[in-house]
Design an enzyme around this catalytic site. Structure first.
Site, PDB file in Angstrom:
ATOM      1  N   TYR A  49       0.820  -1.259  -0.186  1.00  0.00           N
ATOM      2  CA  TYR A  49      -0.381  -0.441   0.319  1.00  0.00           C
ATOM      3  C   TYR A  49       0.952   1.566   0.075  1.00  0.00           C
ATOM      4  O   TYR A  49       2.091   1.344   0.983  1.00  0.00           O
ATOM      5  CB  TYR A  49      -1.104  -0.095   0.992  1.00  0.00           C
ATOM      6  CG  TYR A  49      -1.476  -1.054   1.264  1.00  0.00           C
ATOM      7  CD1 TYR A  49      -3.208  -0.814   0.843  1.00  0.00           C
ATOM      8  CD2 TYR A  49      -2.207  -1.941   1.008  1.00  0.00           C
ATOM      9  CE1 TYR A  49      -4.471  -1.492   0.468  1.00  0.00           C
ATOM     10  CE2 TYR A  49      -2.395  -3.471   1.128  1.00  0.00           C
ATOM     11  CZ  TYR A  49      -4.034  -2.984   0.610  1.00  0.00           C
ATOM     12  OH  TYR A  49      -5.208  -3.809   0.533  1.00  0.00           O
ATOM     13  N   GLU A  50       0.518   2.229  -0.655  1.00  0.00           N
ATOM     14  CA  GLU A  50       0.819   3.625  -0.388  1.00  0.00           C
ATOM     15  C   GLU A  50       1.645   4.409   0.562  1.00  0.00           C
ATOM     16  O   GLU A  50       2.856   4.750   0.480  1.00  0.00           O
ATOM     17  CB  GLU A  50       0.126   4.839  -1.529  1.00  0.00           C
ATOM     18  CG  GLU A  50       0.552   5.669  -1.706  1.00  0.00           C
ATOM     19  CD  GLU A  50      -0.047   6.652  -2.382  1.00  0.00           C
ATOM     20  OE1 GLU A  50       0.148   8.103  -2.262  1.00  0.00           O
ATOM     21  OE2 GLU A  50      -1.569   5.984  -3.038  1.00  0.00           O
TER      22      GLU A  50
END
Length: 259
Positions: A49-50
């Site tokens: 995830y970012e």
């Protein structure tokens, strides 16, 4: 076993994620599909995830990239800069899984505005990391519900480039990777046509007609000569999806079906 069109969409998207792949996941529908894949057909998929979690294994779907569930269940957490520079731009992401507000026939995405940029009808959440994911991941999958409002002949704003103007446009832009290889909707699955890179329907979900798909698309959608019927969700897939949604709804104080 009965199922909804949304469940068919999520299951069909989850099946596209190969076991062992390193996947950069967007929040919302992409996260739901990616985590369903992890719980069913692809237990060894690595979800990134970012915000920095690598190997996240959330028991409930995250509300945002900052949800503590992602960090708490990850194999490790690194700075966001490392996620983009080392993992994404370094060519270490096999699949980017993205949603969209609008998409066009070449897999270009809009998540910025609907209408004129300076006086929009709707201002959307924005780009986030989507442009970088679309530009640098080895492959990209897109998931969204199909309608003429979402599947448009011309985007109001190009947030993330897919295949540009079609053909070898992406290559001429100097973008690495294959770009979008699939658009999964609640009606069908689309894939880029060889040569033109225009998205055509390659699989139609059970109970959906070609006329229904045409009516829900803002361009003159075409169908592959060998278009198939999508396999229905299995009991195992539906049970895993519904359990995930129920856990998420309970954890976030939502009504059933909101997850």
């Amino acid at each position: 076993m009965s199922y909804s069109t949304n469940e068919m969409m999520t299951v069909a998207a989850a099946r596209r994620l190969q076991n062992g792949a390193v996947c950069f996941v967007g929040i919302g529908l992409p996260s739901k599909a990616a985590n369903l894949a992890r719980l069913t057909s692809s237990p060894d998929v690595v979800l990134i995830y970012e915000s920095g979690p690598i190997g996240a294994k959330p028991s409930v779907l995250p509300l945002s990239i900052g949800d503590g569930e992602l960090a708490e269940t990850a194999d490790t957490v690194v700075p966001t800069g490392e996620i983009f520079r080392y993992w994404l731009q370094g060519g270490r992401i096999d699949v980017g899984f993205l949603g969209a507000a609008q998409v066009d026939r070449f897999g270009n995405i809009n998540t910025t505005v609907v209408g004129d940029y300076f006086s929009p009808k709707t201002r959307l959440p924005g780009a986030g990391g989507a442009p970088e994911i679309a530009g640098s991941a080895k492959k990209v999958l897109i998931i969204l519900k199909q309608s003429q409002r979402a599947f448009v002949d011309k985007l109001d704003f190009i947030t993330s480039v897919g295949h540009g103007e079609g053909g070898d446009s992406r290559k001429r832009l100097g973008l690495p990777g294959e770009g979008p290889v699939g658009i999964i909707t609640d009606l069908c699955i689309m894939e880029p046509e060889a040569g033109t890179n225009e998205f055509v329907v390659t699989s139609i979900h059970p109970g959906v007609t070609r006329e229904h798909i045409v009516a829900a698309t803002g361009w003159a959608i075409r169908f592959a000569d060998d278009a198939q019927v999508t396999a229905e969700p299995t009991e195992v897939e539906l049970a895993a999806l519904r359990d995930l949604e129920a856990r998420t709804a309970k954890a976030h104080g939502q009504a059933p079906g909101e997850a």
